[in-house]
Design a protein around this motif. Sequence first.
Motif, PDB file in Angstrom:
ATOM      1  N   ASP A 126      38.477  49.084  46.038  1.00  0.00           N
ATOM      2  CA  ASP A 126      39.166  47.858  45.627  1.00  0.00           C
ATOM      3  C   ASP A 126      38.540  47.444  44.304  1.00  0.00           C
ATOM      4  OD1 ASP A 126      39.470  44.952  45.356  1.00  0.00           O
ATOM      5  OD2 ASP A 126      40.057  44.858  47.469  1.00  0.00           O
ATOM      6  N   ALA A 129      41.768  44.235  40.125  1.00  0.00           N
ATOM      7  CA  ALA A 129      42.280  43.058  40.829  1.00  0.00           C
ATOM      8  C   ALA A 129      42.310  41.767  40.013  1.00  0.00           C
ATOM      9  CB  ALA A 129      41.472  42.844  42.124  1.00  0.00           C
ATOM     10  N   PRO A 130      42.981  41.786  38.867  1.00  0.00           N
ATOM     11  CA  PRO A 130      43.083  40.541  38.100  1.00  0.00           C
ATOM     12  C   PRO A 130      44.031  39.555  38.785  1.00  0.00           C
ATOM     13  CG  PRO A 130      44.436  42.226  37.089  1.00  0.00           C
ATOM     14  CD  PRO A 130      43.710  42.890  38.224  1.00  0.00           C
ATOM     15  N   ASN A 131      44.017  38.337  38.304  1.00  0.00           N
ATOM     16  CA  ASN A 131      44.911  37.324  38.857  1.00  0.00           C
ATOM     17  C   ASN A 131      46.130  37.178  37.960  1.00  0.00           C
ATOM     18  OD1 ASN A 131      43.036  36.758  40.918  1.00  0.00           O
ATOM     19  ND2 ASN A 131      41.850  35.574  39.442  1.00  0.00           N
ATOM     20  N   HIS A 140      36.974  41.364  33.901  1.00  0.00           N
ATOM     21  CA  HIS A 140      37.682  42.325  34.749  1.00  0.00           C
ATOM     22  C   HIS A 140      37.501  43.747  34.263  1.00  0.00           C
ATOM     23  CE1 HIS A 140      40.165  38.802  36.162  1.00  0.00           C
ATOM     24  NE2 HIS A 140      39.800  39.394  37.289  1.00  0.00           N
ATOM     25  N   HIS A 166      44.080  45.023  44.233  1.00  0.00           N
ATOM     26  CA  HIS A 166      44.356  43.851  45.065  1.00  0.00           C
ATOM     27  C   HIS A 166      44.569  42.634  44.151  1.00  0.00           C
ATOM     28  CE1 HIS A 166      43.966  41.667  48.923  1.00  0.00           C
ATOM     29  NE2 HIS A 166      43.240  40.771  48.289  1.00  0.00           N
ATOM     30  N   GLY A 168      45.612  39.205  42.343  1.00  0.00           N
ATOM     31  CA  GLY A 168      45.763  37.820  42.806  1.00  0.00           C
ATOM     32  C   GLY A 168      47.158  37.340  42.451  1.00  0.00           C
ATOM     33  N   GLU A 264      47.600  40.089  46.949  1.00  0.00           N
ATOM     34  CA  GLU A 264      47.392  39.106  48.011  1.00  0.00           C
ATOM     35  C   GLU A 264      48.703  38.774  48.728  1.00  0.00           C
ATOM     36  OE1 GLU A 264      45.251  35.723  46.504  1.00  0.00           O
ATOM     37  OE2 GLU A 264      43.667  36.965  45.641  1.00  0.00           O
ATOM     38  N   TYR A 318      41.591  32.532  50.376  1.00  0.00           N
ATOM     39  CA  TYR A 318      41.210  33.840  49.823  1.00  0.00           C
ATOM     40  C   TYR A 318      40.603  34.709  50.931  1.00  0.00           C
ATOM     41  CZ  TYR A 318      38.723  36.824  46.311  1.00  0.00           C
ATOM     42  OH  TYR A 318      38.241  37.848  45.540  1.00  0.00           O
ATOM     43  N   ASP A 322      41.651  38.381  52.658  1.00  0.00           N
ATOM     44  CA  ASP A 322      40.754  39.532  52.610  1.00  0.00           C
ATOM     45  C   ASP A 322      40.455  40.094  54.000  1.00  0.00           C
ATOM     46  OD1 ASP A 322      40.040  40.832  50.255  1.00  0.00           O
ATOM     47  OD2 ASP A 322      38.912  39.096  49.534  1.00  0.00           O
ATOM     48  N   VAL A 342      33.357  43.932  42.463  1.00  0.00           N
ATOM     49  CA  VAL A 342      33.704  42.543  42.118  1.00  0.00           C
ATOM     50  C   VAL A 342      32.445  41.843  41.587  1.00  0.00           C
ATOM     51  CG1 VAL A 342      34.693  40.385  42.990  1.00  0.00           C
ATOM     52  CG2 VAL A 342      35.368  42.540  44.047  1.00  0.00           C
ATOM     53  N   GLN A 346      30.793  36.482  43.578  1.00  0.00           N
ATOM     54  CA  GLN A 346      31.573  36.419  44.829  1.00  0.00           C
ATOM     55  C   GLN A 346      30.787  36.927  46.047  1.00  0.00           C
ATOM     56  OE1 GLN A 346      35.708  37.528  44.758  1.00  0.00           O
ATOM     57  NE2 GLN A 346      35.963  36.887  42.636  1.00  0.00           N
ATOM     58  N   HIS A 349      31.367  35.125  49.477  1.00  0.00           N
ATOM     59  CA  HIS A 349      32.689  35.446  50.034  1.00  0.00           C
ATOM     60  C   HIS A 349      32.640  36.784  50.780  1.00  0.00           C
ATOM     61  CE1 HIS A 349      37.023  36.224  50.245  1.00  0.00           C
ATOM     62  NE2 HIS A 349      36.807  37.374  49.634  1.00  0.00           N
ATOM     63  N   PHE A 350      32.043  37.797  50.139  1.00  0.00           N
ATOM     64  CA  PHE A 350      32.030  39.115  50.785  1.00  0.00           C
ATOM     65  C   PHE A 350      31.064  39.164  51.967  1.00  0.00           C
ATOM     66  CE2 PHE A 350      34.292  40.125  46.903  1.00  0.00           C
ATOM     67  CZ  PHE A 350      35.350  40.839  47.438  1.00  0.00           C
TER      68      PHE A 350
HETATM   69  N1  ARG Z   1      41.365  38.501  42.117  1.00  0.00           N
HETATM   70  C1  ARG Z   1      39.958  38.329  42.293  1.00  0.00           C
HETATM   71  C2  ARG Z   1      39.341  37.734  41.028  1.00  0.00           C
HETATM   72  O1  ARG Z   1      39.827  37.966  39.943  1.00  0.00           O
HETATM   73  C3  ARG Z   1      39.242  39.618  42.614  1.00  0.00           C
HETATM   74  C4  ARG Z   1      39.690  40.284  43.883  1.00  0.00           C
HETATM   75  C5  ARG Z   1      38.707  41.261  44.400  1.00  0.00           C
HETATM   76  N2  ARG Z   1      39.124  41.932  45.593  1.00  0.00           N
HETATM   77  C6  ARG Z   1      39.225  41.370  46.797  1.00  0.00           C
HETATM   78  N3  ARG Z   1      39.660  42.090  47.801  1.00  0.00           N
HETATM   79  N4  ARG Z   1      38.839  40.131  47.004  1.00  0.00           N
HETATM   80  O2  ARG Z   1      38.338  37.070  41.109  1.00  0.00           O
END
Ligand code: ARG
Length: 576
Positions: A126, A129-131, A140, A166, A168, A264, A318, A322, A342, A346, A349-350
């Motif tokens: 993974d 994964a930009p938003n 990123h 993945h 956003g 997402e 979020y 996940d 990532v 974060q 979160h993980f």
């Molecule tokens: N979209 C998130 C960001 O830009 C990163 C996602 C990472 N992957 C995940 N499965 N949470 O911060």
Amino acid sequence: MTYPNQIEKLLRCALEKTSIAAELPADLEIQVGPSTDARFGDYQSNVAMVLAKRLKTNPRALATEIIEHFEPGDLCQPAEIAGPGFINLRITASSLEAGLIAQINDPERLGLATLPASESKNIVIDFSAPNIAKPMHVGHIRSTIIGDCLSRVSRELGHQVTTDNHIGDWGTQFGMIIYGWKNFLDQDALTADPIEALLEIYKKVNDACSDDAVREACRTELVKLQQGDAENLAIWQQCVDLSRSSLEKIYAQLDVKFDHWLGESFYNDRLAPLVQSLKDDGLAQESDGAQCIFFLDDPDLAERAPCMVQKRDGGFNYATTDIATIEYRVEEFSAEHIWYVVGAEQKLHFDQIFAVAKKRGLDTQLSFIPFGSIMGKDGKRFKTRSGDTVSLTDVLDEAVERAAKIISEKNPDFSAQEMAEISRIIGIGSVKYAELSQNRLTNYIFDWDNMLSFKGNTAPYLINAYVRTRAIFRKLGSEFEGIQSVQLTEDAEKTLALKLAQYAEAVPTVLTDFRPNLLANYLYELANTFHSFYEHCPVLRSEGQVRATRLALCDTTSKVLKKGLGLLGIQTTERM
Ligand code: ARG
């Protein structure tokens, strides 16, 4: 088998003949690594010291006993002891010769072993994964470049890899975007540069949000979207499609591909049942109208913020997405490993979603692969002069422009087409290599002059080493023809042959702790070793077996550099 693996076997045999044979620990790991000082040998083992400590005996005496029983065969010269009990080993010329021939006869893998089936895993990576509707900023880029390299290396080693972007593409930002779309949309700007236009909308709404009425209107748009309002869904879909096609262009420029783009939003339908099941299992509890997981049995997590899986207004978080994503990957891709590349911020979160996955009994190994920040030359976070985050497209365009300038100064004779191709390879390669040659956890300084320099540990230096190997065959007027036997006499030849063989040692180390910089460093050392060989050993001016051997060394260097850079995601050019 790599040299360290072969030496390890011989050391084990020797140990089994010593007086401590009966006392050898069953879990004994024999470490063999490159020597710190080439004058004493090529490889070194500290096994005598490790064992002596465990068995409380004298390390030097033990080392002496080990080397008395050490039968090097053709592999290395008799072992020697140094310092407090290091065992030093030097690979013989005949063994290096055989190794070089084997590498020549294996032009695809260059001696790199493929994992046995039992060790090949299903890995989901993974990364990137930009938003959507927010800029893909230079942060990123770290995820994209590291993740792509890890996927190339894992595939090369023989893992089954699935890459998943993945993105956003769902979340609170869409309330603002939809409000902005309805009130501030500039259709021309949107056609010209969708990501930039969406960003403008986002900024305008953000400013307008100082007005409570606007904030409320955004919230209303978001709720309508979540409830499936047709107009808002259509706007959302258009934003996603536009952003996706802009992103595809960036990935094409970077030569990065994904097997899936399960953003997402893909998990929307799974979230309500998931939260229900978390509640049923007693994992999620109501708190102030929201649903949260508190991890009361885990002191470390319990004292940090709870993990919210449903907000008071019914919206999901979020983390909810996940958790659903892990379940999907285990079911759909039989993921035995999932790697997340990532940013370090974060981590909590993980930690939380990994803990939830464990509680839900998901049978997969989860790894968080964080990285530090990119800093400007002033030591602060990398920003444009106006203080905005630097857009990735701008960075890549500038890299290519700067490379073009340098190359046209060095070699003004390229056609426009050659020039464009070469500067793309050098420019993009430089940005990637600057990233990959760093320890991923350190904050690194984004410095154009350093990354584009032809000297030092840079992409231009490495690509140039490749170009020099290719120039030899252009001068020769033909490609390398293959060879039955080689003869290594000069030290510079042996050193280069050994370095080439170590390609098979370097590649797997990338995955031990997710460190592409170990492969980058190896390639840098290889380029240095090649240059000193080339200084000491004339190739085209030599004759007979000597010349044939040297051409073989040049050609293998060429192949290893190209392949190794390819694993970093960096292309090569024949001329520059
Ligand atoms: N979209 C998130 C960001 O830009 C990163 C996602 C990472 N992957 C995940 N499965 N949470 O911060």
